[in-house]
Structure formats: C-alpha cells, structure tokens
Design a protein around this motif. Sequence first.
Motif, PDB file in Angstrom:
ATOM      1  N   UNK A 138       0.826  -1.200   0.000  1.00  0.00           N
ATOM      2  CA  UNK A 138       0.000   0.000   0.000  1.00  0.00           C
ATOM      3  C   UNK A 138       0.870   1.263   0.000  1.00  0.00           C
ATOM      4  N   UNK A 139       1.986   1.220   0.726  1.00  0.00           N
ATOM      5  CA  UNK A 139       2.919   2.355   0.708  1.00  0.00           C
ATOM      6  C   UNK A 139       3.390   2.628  -0.719  1.00  0.00           C
ATOM      7  N   UNK A 140       3.795   1.569  -1.420  1.00  0.00           N
ATOM      8  CA  UNK A 140       4.265   1.729  -2.798  1.00  0.00           C
ATOM      9  C   UNK A 140       3.139   2.182  -3.716  1.00  0.00           C
ATOM     10  N   UNK A 141       1.934   1.680  -3.461  1.00  0.00           N
ATOM     11  CA  UNK A 141       0.795   2.095  -4.272  1.00  0.00           C
ATOM     12  C   UNK A 141       0.511   3.580  -4.132  1.00  0.00           C
ATOM     13  N   UNK A 142       0.578   4.086  -2.900  1.00  0.00           N
ATOM     14  CA  UNK A 142       0.371   5.520  -2.677  1.00  0.00           C
ATOM     15  C   UNK A 142       1.465   6.330  -3.369  1.00  0.00           C
ATOM     16  N   UNK A 143       2.693   5.846  -3.264  1.00  0.00           N
ATOM     17  CA  UNK A 143       3.814   6.563  -3.888  1.00  0.00           C
ATOM     18  C   UNK A 143       3.649   6.610  -5.400  1.00  0.00           C
ATOM     19  N   UNK A 144       3.326   5.476  -5.999  1.00  0.00           N
ATOM     20  CA  UNK A 144       3.222   5.415  -7.450  1.00  0.00           C
ATOM     21  C   UNK A 144       1.977   6.129  -7.970  1.00  0.00           C
ATOM     22  N   UNK A 145       1.003   6.337  -7.096  1.00  0.00           N
ATOM     23  CA  UNK A 145      -0.201   7.080  -7.478  1.00  0.00           C
ATOM     24  C   UNK A 145      -0.046   8.565  -7.210  1.00  0.00           C
ATOM     25  N   UNK A 146       1.172   8.984  -6.838  1.00  0.00           N
ATOM     26  CA  UNK A 146       1.497  10.384  -6.558  1.00  0.00           C
ATOM     27  C   UNK A 146       0.733  10.915  -5.349  1.00  0.00           C
ATOM     28  N   UNK A 147       0.415  10.028  -4.408  1.00  0.00           N
ATOM     29  CA  UNK A 147      -0.150  10.441  -3.123  1.00  0.00           C
ATOM     30  C   UNK A 147       0.955  10.268  -2.081  1.00  0.00           C
ATOM     31  N   UNK A 148       1.978  11.087  -2.223  1.00  0.00           N
ATOM     32  CA  UNK A 148       3.201  10.883  -1.463  1.00  0.00           C
ATOM     33  C   UNK A 148       3.033  11.157   0.025  1.00  0.00           C
ATOM     34  N   UNK A 149       2.236  12.141   0.401  1.00  0.00           N
ATOM     35  CA  UNK A 149       2.039  12.401   1.824  1.00  0.00           C
ATOM     36  C   UNK A 149       1.335  11.233   2.495  1.00  0.00           C
ATOM     37  N   UNK A 150       0.339  10.679   1.821  1.00  0.00           N
ATOM     38  CA  UNK A 150      -0.353   9.510   2.365  1.00  0.00           C
ATOM     39  C   UNK A 150       0.606   8.329   2.467  1.00  0.00           C
ATOM     40  N   UNK A 151       1.442   8.163   1.455  1.00  0.00           N
ATOM     41  CA  UNK A 151       2.428   7.091   1.488  1.00  0.00           C
ATOM     42  C   UNK A 151       3.419   7.268   2.626  1.00  0.00           C
ATOM     43  N   UNK A 152       3.840   8.508   2.854  1.00  0.00           N
ATOM     44  CA  UNK A 152       4.787   8.795   3.928  1.00  0.00           C
ATOM     45  C   UNK A 152       4.192   8.448   5.289  1.00  0.00           C
ATOM     46  N   UNK A 153       2.930   8.824   5.504  1.00  0.00           N
ATOM     47  CA  UNK A 153       2.291   8.539   6.788  1.00  0.00           C
ATOM     48  C   UNK A 153       2.172   7.038   7.017  1.00  0.00           C
ATOM     49  N   UNK A 154       1.814   6.300   5.958  1.00  0.00           N
ATOM     50  CA  UNK A 154       1.702   4.846   6.088  1.00  0.00           C
ATOM     51  C   UNK A 154       3.073   4.230   6.364  1.00  0.00           C
ATOM     52  N   UNK A 155       4.101   4.724   5.677  1.00  0.00           N
ATOM     53  CA  UNK A 155       5.439   4.169   5.849  1.00  0.00           C
ATOM     54  C   UNK A 155       5.963   4.431   7.265  1.00  0.00           C
ATOM     55  N   UNK A 156       5.704   5.615   7.798  1.00  0.00           N
ATOM     56  CA  UNK A 156       6.133   5.914   9.166  1.00  0.00           C
ATOM     57  C   UNK A 156       5.461   4.978  10.164  1.00  0.00           C
ATOM     58  N   UNK A 157       4.192   4.720   9.954  1.00  0.00           N
ATOM     59  CA  UNK A 157       3.476   3.802  10.833  1.00  0.00           C
ATOM     60  C   UNK A 157       4.014   2.379  10.697  1.00  0.00           C
ATOM     61  N   UNK A 158       4.278   1.963   9.466  1.00  0.00           N
ATOM     62  CA  UNK A 158       4.786   0.621   9.224  1.00  0.00           C
ATOM     63  C   UNK A 158       6.165   0.428   9.839  1.00  0.00           C
ATOM     64  N   UNK A 159       7.004   1.455   9.810  1.00  0.00           N
ATOM     65  CA  UNK A 159       8.354   1.348  10.345  1.00  0.00           C
ATOM     66  C   UNK A 159       8.343   0.854  11.798  1.00  0.00           C
TER      67      UNK A 159
END
Length: 285
Positions: free
Chosen positions: A133-154
């Motif tokens: 899902x993190x990669x999906x957000x990034x590739x869909x140009x929803x980078x802020x959403x991807x960043x928030x998900x990645x921080x949580x996943x970390x």
Amino acid sequence: SPSGVGDAVSLFAEKGFFHFLSSGRSRFLPRGRIRMPLSLFFCLGLCVFVFAGQPSGAEAKENDSVDVLFWNRKWQPLNALVVARSADLSPRELSVAANALWMQRRYGEAMELFHRIGKDCPQELHPYMEMLFVLGEERSDRKQAGLERAKSLWKTAPQGLKYYVAYALARLERDLGNTAASRTWFRQMVKLGDDKTLRKPALDALMAFPEAEVSDALRMLDDYPMNRTALKLLGKKKNLGADALTKLGYAAYVDQNYAKAAQFLKDAEKKGAGERARFWHAFSL
C-alpha cells in the motif's frame, strides 16, 4: 496442520519479499537482482494460505481460468471477468486480479482489491501487504499519504522488511522536499544493508544531494574505493582527516598518479593514519 501452514507463510514472507520488491523499476533495487512483479508475492502468499486444503473440481476449473488469463497477460478478458464476478470472487482470485491491475499500473484499483482480501490475509503477511500500500500511494502520486503509512509501518515492520520501509521513507521525504529527513532514512538504509549491493542505492542518493557530506563520501569509499563522485567531493575539501587522506592517496595510486598519492599518504601519516597509509605510501615512492 494450521501451525505448519502459518510457519510456511511466515517463512515465505521473510524470504520471498526481497525478490518480489524489485518489480520492474531499478530504483527500488540494484540491477542484477531477480525481477518479478512485486504484488505477485501476495498472490502466491495467499495461495499458500487460502488453498492449504485441496480445492474442489469446480473451484480448480474457475481458478485455472483466472490463472491462465493472468499468466498470459490477457488483461482485457481478465478485467472483464473480474467485473462480471466481482461479488463472488475468492480471496485468491481477488489477489490475482489485483496483481493484474498492478502490472497495468492501475495502482488505485489494485489497492482497492487488496483491501478486500485484508481480513483473509494471514497475520504474518500484514506488514508486507502494508508495504504494498505504501508503494501504491507513492506510485499514485499520493506521497504524503504514502509517507504517513510508511512511518506507521516502520514501527512494526519485521527486521527483514525494515530496509525497504527505510527506502520508501527516504524517497518520499526527498520527493516532498524534506532533505534532512531523507538523508536520515538513506543513512538508515546503509546501516541495514547487509551487503554493498544493497547499500549502493542509498549511498548514490546521499552523494546526489546538492550539499553532499564528507561522512557519506567516506562511507561510499569504504564499499567503492574508486567512486569518482565521492573522490571529487573529498578533493574539494580542506583540512581532511587521516581516513579521507588515505582514501584519496589510495585512489591516486590506483590511477598511477604516484606523486599525488605519496603526498596524500604522507599527510595522512602526519595525522595519525595507520598501516594501510604507510603501505601504499611506500609503494608510491
């Protein structure tokens, strides 16, 4: 047994994800590593889980039709089949369909299908699903959403996944203009990379920042002693320490610029450099 299936899925998750993450784009992993579609990992993982028992003959026939369309990349008829049978698709069929959409770069639609199989996904696979899902957000140009998900996943990612989460965080922070945070995550990648091939993308990224730092150049030269970008950066600096001077001296020796090598290595010795500097200094004279 159920515990045996769980162990198999967990082992598959740990060992399989690194290959599937390389998914067609070289920026995610260096060239030369095995390249297979990232999301296929989830399709195969769910096959292990959902079909631990033997399917009925009718189910096998249905699944074969979905599989044949997928493996032959017949996207249009597969997409039509998904629309026609949307309400009664099994978790396995949903994962195949999601993979097909992902490979067509229809990331948003793919993620919708992956969300539908979330409750049927083994607990062991949840972090890897979230990485998708993190990669999906990034590739869909929803980078802020991807960043928030990645921080949580970390915070909860298994150790074997942390390198890839750090990579996503580094890219997303960089793309959002957060240079300091991006550097931090690229350096975290360097720490987590268990071989120089894995460390190289992070080191390259660190050297590509407008104000690359000496410490990053030195770390690059630990793995790649003749890296020209790092050597050029050090060559512009004043008052370098013994380690930097030794690295510059060794590179000059390899380039057969013996006078320059001898001067660097002599200066390194004056600053307390050890046996390596003395060895190459002697060879340079």
